[in-house]
Write an enzyme that holds these catalytic residues in place. Structure first.
Site, PDB file in Angstrom:
ATOM      1  N   TYR A  95      32.962  27.188  75.514  1.00 39.92           N
ATOM      2  CA  TYR A  95      31.737  27.880  75.133  1.00 39.92           C
ATOM      3  C   TYR A  95      30.563  26.902  75.132  1.00 39.92           C
ATOM      4  O   TYR A  95      30.732  25.681  75.054  1.00 39.92           O
ATOM      5  CB  TYR A  95      31.876  28.492  73.728  1.00 39.92           C
ATOM      6  CG  TYR A  95      32.857  29.633  73.655  1.00 39.92           C
ATOM      7  CD1 TYR A  95      32.517  30.902  74.108  1.00 39.92           C
ATOM      8  CD2 TYR A  95      34.124  29.440  73.123  1.00 39.92           C
ATOM      9  CE1 TYR A  95      33.415  31.956  74.027  1.00 39.92           C
ATOM     10  CE2 TYR A  95      35.028  30.489  73.042  1.00 39.92           C
ATOM     11  CZ  TYR A  95      34.670  31.747  73.488  1.00 39.92           C
ATOM     12  OH  TYR A  95      35.565  32.774  73.410  1.00 39.92           O
ATOM     13  N   SER A 123      36.690  38.291  77.092  1.00 44.86           N
ATOM     14  CA  SER A 123      36.482  38.111  78.532  1.00 44.86           C
ATOM     15  C   SER A 123      36.573  39.439  79.271  1.00 44.86           C
ATOM     16  O   SER A 123      35.775  39.705  80.179  1.00 44.86           O
ATOM     17  CB  SER A 123      37.516  37.125  79.100  1.00 44.86           C
ATOM     18  OG  SER A 123      37.270  35.824  78.619  1.00 44.86           O
ATOM     19  N   ARG A 158      40.498  29.863  74.014  1.00 48.52           N
ATOM     20  CA  ARG A 158      40.397  29.897  75.473  1.00 48.52           C
ATOM     21  C   ARG A 158      41.511  29.010  76.037  1.00 48.52           C
ATOM     22  O   ARG A 158      41.328  27.804  76.190  1.00 48.52           O
ATOM     23  CB  ARG A 158      39.027  29.409  75.919  1.00 48.52           C
ATOM     24  CG  ARG A 158      37.906  30.419  75.688  1.00 48.52           C
ATOM     25  CD  ARG A 158      37.948  31.517  76.745  1.00 48.52           C
ATOM     26  NE  ARG A 158      37.003  32.580  76.474  1.00 48.52           N
ATOM     27  CZ  ARG A 158      35.739  32.583  76.894  1.00 48.52           C
ATOM     28  NH1 ARG A 158      35.264  31.559  77.561  1.00 48.52           N
ATOM     29  NH2 ARG A 158      34.958  33.602  76.647  1.00 48.52           N
ATOM     30  N   ASP A 218      42.773  38.107  76.194  1.00 47.68           N
ATOM     31  CA  ASP A 218      41.380  37.765  75.893  1.00 47.68           C
ATOM     32  C   ASP A 218      40.455  38.981  75.989  1.00 47.68           C
ATOM     33  O   ASP A 218      39.878  39.275  77.041  1.00 47.68           O
ATOM     34  CB  ASP A 218      40.920  36.663  76.847  1.00 47.68           C
ATOM     35  CG  ASP A 218      39.589  36.051  76.454  1.00 47.68           C
ATOM     36  OD1 ASP A 218      38.912  36.611  75.571  1.00 47.68           O
ATOM     37  OD2 ASP A 218      39.218  35.015  77.037  1.00 47.68           O
ATOM     38  N   GLN A 242      45.075  33.967  78.004  1.00 44.48           N
ATOM     39  CA  GLN A 242      44.163  34.610  78.957  1.00 44.48           C
ATOM     40  C   GLN A 242      44.424  36.112  79.083  1.00 44.48           C
ATOM     41  O   GLN A 242      43.484  36.905  79.160  1.00 44.48           O
ATOM     42  CB  GLN A 242      44.306  33.934  80.314  1.00 44.48           C
ATOM     43  CG  GLN A 242      43.194  34.287  81.289  1.00 44.48           C
ATOM     44  CD  GLN A 242      43.234  33.419  82.538  1.00 44.48           C
ATOM     45  OE1 GLN A 242      44.191  32.687  82.763  1.00 44.48           O
ATOM     46  NE2 GLN A 242      42.210  33.503  83.354  1.00 44.48           N
TER      47      GLN A 242
END
Length: 365
Positions: free
Chosen positions: A225, A130, A119, A127, A124
């Site tokens: 997390y 996500s 993360r 990902d 990003q």
């Protein structure tokens, strides 16, 4: 360089949609795609041909591609056909031990599992967790609203005013936050719970009330997390969730701890005290579920409370899920191949996390 795209046999997900294929071809890659690879996601063979990809057999892709892209998982017999040093990229649920994972670790290919991405801001755009979780969070509210027999927003009618539905969101990760935003847009009153006090501001910025238990543990090394909590905290947590859950019309359960069993947040006694006609949508069922009575890929009815267990709700949105997944993989390819396939940055935080055969890093360098 040849990129091969396999058909995903487990989900309505294709690793590369036609519009992203066009970008890769313009960048100089040759694209092979398995026959009907995109049919379950709404992308026909014709669309891939129009993007200048070649439609071939699964076997042709396995034995002749320099890079192979797939969705979720791969068959054992396929792994053994892949030639040495081929890059195999997909989402292999790499924190859960399996025979497939063992085969991948000992294969001659270099295997990258994108569910292991850190993360970080630079990762990003790659990902996949996500991207897919956001779709599942949205869909969980739609599924819950469809099952619920009442209105979500407040309704004023000639016969009187109907109050808004009360929705409880368990877990305020990507899926939970998207569920909160969707529920609020639909006019419900939303409460949300998460063990991470750090997400309180995000929850409240979306218009939900944050249900907080004192003395939670946040672990910065967990990469954002959730982590396991003390027994005393768990006892307080269950009491507070029970009190809130029995007043809710819909509960969306999204709480997961990577590599561990999902925390049980809704016990049997809570379900028995919930209002008749209430709905629980549990999207953590692949790792056991947040509701004690939920079952993965199944709907059960307990005391007139509907419990829907579905850990891959994004699968109901195959076209959009495939587009996001494709963009994530495209961004990953751009990152690892920016200096050519001979100069993949194996020591970078991103590559060292997602490469299953980590011992390759020391050998290559």
């Amino acid at each position: 360089m040849t990129i091969g795209i396999l058909k995903c046999t487990k989900e309505n997900l294709v690793a590369m949609v036609p519009q992203v294929v066009s970008k890769l071809i313009k960048s100089g890659y040759s694209i092979l795609i398995e026959t009907n690879a995109g049919e379950n996601s709404g992308y026909s063979n014709k669309l891939y041909l129009e993007a200048d990809a070649k439609i071939v057999s699964r076997n042709d892709i396995l034995i002749s591609s320099d890079i192979i892209l797939t969705g979720v998982g791969i068959e054992a017999e396929d792994i053994h056909k892949i030639k040495e040093d081929t890059l195999l990229i997909g989402k292999f649920n790499a924190k859960v031990a399996s025979k497939m994972l063992t085969n991948l670790k000992y294969s001659e290919a270099k295997v990258f599992s994108l569910d292991l991405l850190p993360r970080s801001s630079i990762a990003q755009s790659m990902d996949v967790l996500s991207s897919l979780a956001s779709l599942s969070g949205y869909k969980s509210v739609i599924v819950g609203a469809n099952e619920f027999s009442g209105y979500l927003p407040m309704m004023t009618t000639s016969a009187g005013t109907i109050p808004p539905a009360k929705i409880l969101i368990l877990g305020a990760g990507v899926a939970g936050l998207q569920a909160i935003a969707t529920a609020k847009r639909l006019g419900a009153v939303v409460n949300a719970f998460d063990v991470r006090s750090s997400v309180k501001e995000e929850v409240e910025s979306l218009g939900a009330k944050f249900i907080e238990v004192a003395d939670s543990v946040d672990d910065k090394s967990a990469g954002g997390y959730a982590v396991k909590q003390s027994e005393d905290y768990i006892h307080k947590q269950k009491e507070l969730i029970h009190e809130t859950a029995i007043k809710a019309d819909i509960i969306i359960a999204t709480a997961n701890i990577p590599g561990s069993k999902a925390p049980v947040l809704i016990e049997n006694k809570t379900v028995k005290e919930m209002k008749p006609g209430s709905v629980i949508v549990d999207i953590a069922t692949a790792s056991g579920g947040n509701c004690e009575l939920s079952k993965d890929n199944d709907n059960v009815m307990i005391n007139d409370v509907a419990i829907i267990g579905d850990s891959i709700l994004y699968n109901k949105m195959g076209k959009q899920a495939s587009l996001l997944y494709s963009n994530n993989i495209h961004n990953f390819l751009k990152y690892i191949l920016k200096d050519g396939i001979e100069n993949i940055p194996y020591n970078s935080d991103i590559v060292s996390n997602v490469l299953l055969q980590k011992e390759l890093i020391t050998v290559i360098n």
